[in-house]
Motif scaffolding. Sequence first.
Motif, PDB file in Angstrom:
ATOM      1  N   THR A  77      49.803  46.141  34.997  1.00 29.44           N
ATOM      2  CA  THR A  77      48.671  45.307  35.419  1.00 29.44           C
ATOM      3  C   THR A  77      48.970  43.855  35.074  1.00 29.44           C
ATOM      4  O   THR A  77      49.950  43.558  34.370  1.00 29.44           O
ATOM      5  CB  THR A  77      47.377  45.754  34.724  1.00 29.44           C
ATOM      6  OG1 THR A  77      47.533  45.619  33.304  1.00 29.44           O
ATOM      7  CG2 THR A  77      47.043  47.208  35.060  1.00 29.44           C
ATOM      8  N   PRO A  79      47.704  40.317  33.357  1.00 27.52           N
ATOM      9  CA  PRO A  79      46.741  39.596  32.522  1.00 27.52           C
ATOM     10  C   PRO A  79      46.051  38.454  33.273  1.00 27.52           C
ATOM     11  O   PRO A  79      44.892  38.135  32.989  1.00 27.52           O
ATOM     12  CB  PRO A  79      47.602  39.055  31.374  1.00 27.52           C
ATOM     13  CG  PRO A  79      48.758  40.003  31.299  1.00 27.52           C
ATOM     14  CD  PRO A  79      49.037  40.401  32.724  1.00 27.52           C
ATOM     15  N   ILE A  82      42.884  39.549  34.851  1.00 30.95           N
ATOM     16  CA  ILE A  82      41.815  39.645  33.857  1.00 30.95           C
ATOM     17  C   ILE A  82      41.225  38.264  33.592  1.00 30.95           C
ATOM     18  O   ILE A  82      39.998  38.085  33.556  1.00 30.95           O
ATOM     19  CB  ILE A  82      42.341  40.267  32.542  1.00 30.95           C
ATOM     20  CG1 ILE A  82      42.940  41.655  32.794  1.00 30.95           C
ATOM     21  CG2 ILE A  82      41.241  40.306  31.487  1.00 30.95           C
ATOM     22  CD1 ILE A  82      41.966  42.667  33.311  1.00 30.95           C
ATOM     23  N   THR A  94      40.855  46.177  35.373  1.00 31.11           N
ATOM     24  CA  THR A  94      42.298  46.056  35.525  1.00 31.11           C
ATOM     25  C   THR A  94      42.694  46.248  36.992  1.00 31.11           C
ATOM     26  O   THR A  94      42.036  46.968  37.738  1.00 31.11           O
ATOM     27  CB  THR A  94      43.044  47.096  34.670  1.00 31.11           C
ATOM     28  OG1 THR A  94      42.628  48.408  35.079  1.00 31.11           O
ATOM     29  CG2 THR A  94      42.754  46.905  33.187  1.00 31.11           C
ATOM     30  N   ASP A  95      43.779  45.599  37.389  1.00 32.91           N
ATOM     31  CA  ASP A  95      44.293  45.763  38.757  1.00 32.91           C
ATOM     32  C   ASP A  95      45.330  46.887  38.758  1.00 32.91           C
ATOM     33  O   ASP A  95      46.506  46.684  39.042  1.00 32.91           O
ATOM     34  CB  ASP A  95      44.869  44.455  39.302  1.00 32.91           C
ATOM     35  CG  ASP A  95      45.961  43.868  38.426  1.00 32.91           C
ATOM     36  OD1 ASP A  95      46.045  44.243  37.232  1.00 32.91           O
ATOM     37  OD2 ASP A  95      46.742  43.033  38.925  1.00 32.91           O
ATOM     38  N   SER A  96      44.864  48.072  38.484  1.00 35.79           N
ATOM     39  CA  SER A  96      45.738  49.233  38.280  1.00 35.79           C
ATOM     40  C   SER A  96      46.386  49.707  39.571  1.00 35.79           C
ATOM     41  O   SER A  96      45.829  49.552  40.668  1.00 35.79           O
ATOM     42  CB  SER A  96      44.928  50.389  37.683  1.00 35.79           C
ATOM     43  OG  SER A  96      44.208  49.982  36.538  1.00 35.79           O
ATOM     44  N   ILE A 110      48.201  51.696  31.840  1.00 34.72           N
ATOM     45  CA  ILE A 110      46.904  51.085  32.185  1.00 34.72           C
ATOM     46  C   ILE A 110      46.020  50.958  30.946  1.00 34.72           C
ATOM     47  O   ILE A 110      45.425  49.904  30.695  1.00 34.72           O
ATOM     48  CB  ILE A 110      46.201  51.925  33.266  1.00 34.72           C
ATOM     49  CG1 ILE A 110      46.999  51.904  34.563  1.00 34.72           C
ATOM     50  CG2 ILE A 110      44.785  51.404  33.508  1.00 34.72           C
ATOM     51  CD1 ILE A 110      46.482  52.874  35.620  1.00 34.72           C
ATOM     52  N   ALA A 113      47.284  48.297  28.451  1.00 33.79           N
ATOM     53  CA  ALA A 113      47.057  46.932  28.938  1.00 33.79           C
ATOM     54  C   ALA A 113      45.611  46.507  28.716  1.00 33.79           C
ATOM     55  O   ALA A 113      45.331  45.372  28.306  1.00 33.79           O
ATOM     56  CB  ALA A 113      47.414  46.848  30.420  1.00 33.79           C
ATOM     57  N   ALA A 114      44.677  47.421  28.977  1.00 36.35           N
ATOM     58  CA  ALA A 114      43.261  47.099  28.762  1.00 36.35           C
ATOM     59  C   ALA A 114      42.962  46.928  27.279  1.00 36.35           C
ATOM     60  O   ALA A 114      42.190  46.049  26.879  1.00 36.35           O
ATOM     61  CB  ALA A 114      42.382  48.191  29.364  1.00 36.35           C
ATOM     62  N   GLU A 117      43.756  43.464  25.654  1.00 31.97           N
ATOM     63  CA  GLU A 117      42.885  42.338  25.969  1.00 31.97           C
ATOM     64  C   GLU A 117      41.675  42.330  25.038  1.00 31.97           C
ATOM     65  O   GLU A 117      41.285  43.364  24.479  1.00 31.97           O
ATOM     66  CB  GLU A 117      42.404  42.432  27.420  1.00 31.97           C
ATOM     67  CG  GLU A 117      43.507  42.405  28.454  1.00 31.97           C
ATOM     68  CD  GLU A 117      44.084  41.018  28.660  1.00 31.97           C
ATOM     69  OE1 GLU A 117      43.438  40.031  28.238  1.00 31.97           O
ATOM     70  OE2 GLU A 117      45.177  40.914  29.241  1.00 31.97           O
ATOM     71  N   VAL A 121      37.244  45.106  28.553  1.00 31.69           N
ATOM     72  CA  VAL A 121      38.002  45.205  29.795  1.00 31.69           C
ATOM     73  C   VAL A 121      37.937  46.658  30.235  1.00 31.69           C
ATOM     74  O   VAL A 121      38.129  47.563  29.420  1.00 31.69           O
ATOM     75  CB  VAL A 121      39.468  44.766  29.617  1.00 31.69           C
ATOM     76  CG1 VAL A 121      40.287  45.096  30.853  1.00 31.69           C
ATOM     77  CG2 VAL A 121      39.556  43.278  29.315  1.00 31.69           C
ATOM     78  N   ALA A 123      39.394  49.769  32.193  1.00 28.39           N
ATOM     79  CA  ALA A 123      40.650  50.298  32.733  1.00 28.39           C
ATOM     80  C   ALA A 123      40.343  51.134  33.970  1.00 28.39           C
ATOM     81  O   ALA A 123      39.678  52.170  33.887  1.00 28.39           O
ATOM     82  CB  ALA A 123      41.355  51.147  31.691  1.00 28.39           C
TER      83      ALA A 123
END
Length: 382
Positions: A77, A79, A82, A94-96, A110, A113-114, A117, A121, A123
């Motif tokens: 994903t 950042p 976000i 998230t842009d999963s 995924i 990554a969330a 942050e 955020v 996921a």
Amino acid sequence: MDHSLDALRGRLLIQCRSTKVDSILDIADKAHAGIVLTGTSPESTVLRLRDQGFRGPILCDADRYSGKRRVTARRGTHPAWIRRQRDLGLIPLTDSGYLAPRDWPGLRTILKAAARESAPVVAVLPLATKWFSSPPVRVAITREINKYGVPVAFVFEHDKDPFGVQYLLTGFLQILATASVPVFLLRCDVSAIGALCHGAHTAAVGTNSSLRHLYPATARRSSRPPGVSAFVTRLLSYHRLETCERIFAGTPDIHHFWSCECTVCEGATPARLDAAGQPWLAASRHSLSCLLRLYAEIFRGLRTPDQLVSSWHETISHALYVHDQVAETAEHWRKPANLRAWYAITEDPLPHRGEIPRQPADHQPRVTMPRRRDARLREPGR
């Protein structure tokens, strides 16, 4: 304006493309619904909505997981995506990428990554239905979600309706009952209301078929010519307008079931939408109005979790009864798979109200499963 997760609790959202949001904005505003903008360039639309006075929740779904050019979850994903949402004052999704069956590295990519942050955020987990075919895997999904401790938003892939698959519905309700984080549901239809009744934090219904489903990349196109479908409240299902005209004409004994009081129909039946200047737009507005009205009726007043589950179960029961009525005159009529699955998997936790005929179950004996928030959940025997 409340930008916290609490502002989304129990809300039914409308998922649409940025180019179509103006056509449904008045409906969302009147119903105090939120909006899920689908696409990778939401900034100008979000700013315009705020300038126009829309104060409901807005989420942004990048939609990298759909279509033939979908990306996989292991691609990670961004950042920057976000940050762009935070700069708009929104709770970021998230842009999963797409999660193929058993893609555990992608799932953890995924969630990690969330978790990196600053909260909150959400996921986004666009999953193939087969993830839920194995009970141990369903338990493992929940374990991973709870481990990372971030809110999650499910999108389920299926060539028809994922909620018509009993093992998918069973697994999703298990997650709702056992997850320690808020659980969202995106890209759905009337089952979004059922999910809310069973404890989903928020859920979104799409403005058209492609935003009510995540179709497989290899899905074959239907041989049927494209048509316009509308939601029929008494049936809890979408039907093409020509089908509506046929079943309404063929059921004079229950003709009062078909009239609609939404601002589009104004007392006529949804079959009349075909005469609108833009039938697809009229049908979309009608369907959203009916779904939001149904949601408001079920959630009206202070409802306990048991009362919500009971109300949804009885709503399903009544719709199946009406489908039986239609089947008496409509040849080859079939009840929607999602309604049959909801009725088979769940049970009414409160004493049954006698005015709604109960439907025979078409499944094996059910066994009790773990539950949270007093929601009653059962799984068919294997």
